[in-house]
Scaffold this active site. Sequence first.
Site, PDB file in Angstrom:
ATOM      1  N   SER A  25       0.869  -1.187   0.000  1.00  0.00           N
ATOM      2  CA  SER A  25       0.000   0.000   0.000  1.00  0.00           C
ATOM      3  C   SER A  25       0.898   1.226   0.000  1.00  0.00           C
ATOM      4  O   SER A  25       2.061   1.142   0.442  1.00  0.00           O
ATOM      5  CB  SER A  25      -0.860  -0.002   1.277  1.00  0.00           C
TER       6      SER A  25
ATOM      7  N   TYR B  61      -2.416  -0.937  10.392  1.00  0.00           N
ATOM      8  CA  TYR B  61      -2.371  -1.138   8.935  1.00  0.00           C
ATOM      9  C   TYR B  61      -1.048  -0.608   8.366  1.00  0.00           C
ATOM     10  O   TYR B  61      -0.362  -1.306   7.596  1.00  0.00           O
ATOM     11  CB  TYR B  61      -3.559  -0.416   8.288  1.00  0.00           C
TER      12      TYR B  61
HETATM   13  P1  NAD Z   1     -11.369  -6.017  -0.157  1.00  0.00           P
HETATM   14  O1  NAD Z   1     -11.880  -5.909   1.221  1.00  0.00           O
HETATM   15  O2  NAD Z   1     -12.315  -5.894  -1.294  1.00  0.00           O
HETATM   16  O3  NAD Z   1     -10.551  -7.362  -0.370  1.00  0.00           O
HETATM   17  C1  NAD Z   1      -9.774  -7.947   0.631  1.00  0.00           C
HETATM   18  C2  NAD Z   1      -9.794  -9.428   0.408  1.00  0.00           C
HETATM   19  O4  NAD Z   1      -8.976 -10.078   1.382  1.00  0.00           O
HETATM   20  C3  NAD Z   1     -11.204 -10.001   0.561  1.00  0.00           C
HETATM   21  O5  NAD Z   1     -11.436 -10.923  -0.481  1.00  0.00           O
HETATM   22  C4  NAD Z   1     -11.141 -10.699   1.907  1.00  0.00           C
HETATM   23  O6  NAD Z   1     -12.041 -11.782   2.003  1.00  0.00           O
HETATM   24  C5  NAD Z   1      -9.704 -11.170   1.901  1.00  0.00           C
HETATM   25  N1  NAD Z   1      -9.235 -11.553   3.226  1.00  0.00           N
HETATM   26  C6  NAD Z   1      -9.309 -10.856   4.376  1.00  0.00           C
HETATM   27  N2  NAD Z   1      -8.799 -11.572   5.386  1.00  0.00           N
HETATM   28  C7  NAD Z   1      -8.384 -12.751   4.860  1.00  0.00           C
HETATM   29  C8  NAD Z   1      -7.774 -13.905   5.386  1.00  0.00           C
HETATM   30  N3  NAD Z   1      -7.487 -14.009   6.684  1.00  0.00           N
HETATM   31  N4  NAD Z   1      -7.470 -14.929   4.541  1.00  0.00           N
HETATM   32  C9  NAD Z   1      -7.773 -14.866   3.218  1.00  0.00           C
HETATM   33  N5  NAD Z   1      -8.370 -13.789   2.676  1.00  0.00           N
HETATM   34  C10 NAD Z   1      -8.665 -12.758   3.479  1.00  0.00           C
HETATM   35  O7  NAD Z   1     -10.242  -4.890  -0.268  1.00  0.00           O
HETATM   36  P2  NAD Z   1      -9.166  -4.580  -1.407  1.00  0.00           P
HETATM   37  O8  NAD Z   1      -9.110  -3.110  -1.487  1.00  0.00           O
HETATM   38  O9  NAD Z   1      -9.419  -5.360  -2.625  1.00  0.00           O
HETATM   39  O10 NAD Z   1      -7.841  -5.071  -0.682  1.00  0.00           O
HETATM   40  C11 NAD Z   1      -6.952  -6.017  -1.252  1.00  0.00           C
HETATM   41  C12 NAD Z   1      -5.534  -5.690  -0.840  1.00  0.00           C
HETATM   42  O11 NAD Z   1      -5.183  -4.408  -1.389  1.00  0.00           O
HETATM   43  C13 NAD Z   1      -5.327  -5.585   0.666  1.00  0.00           C
HETATM   44  O12 NAD Z   1      -4.073  -6.164   1.003  1.00  0.00           O
HETATM   45  C14 NAD Z   1      -5.285  -4.084   0.907  1.00  0.00           C
HETATM   46  O13 NAD Z   1      -4.544  -3.740   2.033  1.00  0.00           O
HETATM   47  C15 NAD Z   1      -4.616  -3.615  -0.381  1.00  0.00           C
HETATM   48  N6  NAD Z   1      -4.814  -2.198  -0.685  1.00  0.00           N
HETATM   49  C16 NAD Z   1      -6.044  -1.708  -1.017  1.00  0.00           C
HETATM   50  C17 NAD Z   1      -6.167  -0.354  -1.298  1.00  0.00           C
HETATM   51  C18 NAD Z   1      -7.478   0.277  -1.684  1.00  0.00           C
HETATM   52  O14 NAD Z   1      -7.535   1.510  -1.782  1.00  0.00           O
HETATM   53  N7  NAD Z   1      -8.517  -0.477  -1.936  1.00  0.00           N
HETATM   54  C19 NAD Z   1      -5.049   0.490  -1.245  1.00  0.00           C
HETATM   55  C20 NAD Z   1      -3.824  -0.060  -0.895  1.00  0.00           C
HETATM   56  C21 NAD Z   1      -3.710  -1.401  -0.616  1.00  0.00           C
END
Ligand code: NAD
Length: 272
Positions: free
Chosen positions: A157, A170
């Site tokens: 991130s 986080y």
């Molecule tokens: P999201 O909530 O849509 O997806 C997160 C996914 O992780 C979900 O499918 C959830 O079921 C899964 N998950 C959570 N805990 C878990 C576990 N213990 N075992 C297996 N799966 C698990 O959110 P997203 O935005 O798609 O996030 C995905 C990744 O991207 C994350 O690592 C998040 O930190 C990172 N990220 C997102 C953003 C953003 O702006 N959306 C920015 C930077 C980083």
Amino acid sequence: MIELKFKDQVVIVTGSSSGIGRACALHFGNNGAHVVVNYSSNAAAGQEVVDEIRANGGSAVLVKADVSKEDEVKFLFAETVNQFGRVDVLVSNAGLQKDAPFLEMTLEQWQKVIDVNLTGQFLTCREAAKQFIAQQQPVTETNHSELAIGKIVLMSSVHDVIPWAGHVNYAASKGGVMMFMKSISQELAPYKIRVNSVSPGAIKTPINQEVWSDPDKYQSLLHLIPYKRIGTAQDVAKAVAWLASDDSDYVNGETLYIDGGMTLYPEFADNG
Ligand code: NAD
């Protein structure tokens, strides 16, 4: 004829029942890969991703595993090998937020985020690296590829470099992901395993719905993004795919920021 970049490669995407992971799974599926769609709680959402990949003519299976649990991660890899015989790419994407002001943050909130976002990376990457090495073909006159034997892309991130008050669990987890990624890429490079990260900025997914669904919060968010739009999960998926492809074969230990310029100190854009 269109070249399918990941034809017959086996790709595991953790946390791919939603958001960025879902977009990655669909992208790999549409590019010829056998995709392992991993979920931890929402089987129906995971199955939808599998069905969409198959409807597009691709190959996918659904595997339940909590990435913070060692036995479940071992099961995820064993099941992948059982179904497809090997693993070529790991996209270690699963992550979550449990936000609270620092003074009120509970140990449970701290621990949960570290367990999933950081320990989950340790467990999945270790299993992937072991599998890449175990399945490696001996070098012969006909098999002497210089390309990587396995590729790992970690989901970090912008908060691996931007401090984030109110989200210290986080930010600490993602800062940890960066040093973890660099250290294992140094250690695994001699095996010809490549490890890189992508660091998204603000991407429109369920994790931050509370921000982009509120017009005032969305406008404030745009002040932080020089490119003046929120990112899409597909923006991230395309970058992940490049890092997992042989087109980036000499890229190792890098973090690719996919953030519309969020890490460019936007407050200084009008002379500070
Ligand atoms: P999201 O909530 O849509 O997806 C997160 C996914 O992780 C979900 O499918 C959830 O079921 C899964 N998950 C959570 N805990 C878990 C576990 N213990 N075992 C297996 N799966 C698990 O959110 P997203 O935005 O798609 O996030 C995905 C990744 O991207 C994350 O690592 C998040 O930190 C990172 N990220 C997102 C953003 C953003 O702006 N959306 C920015 C930077 C980083």
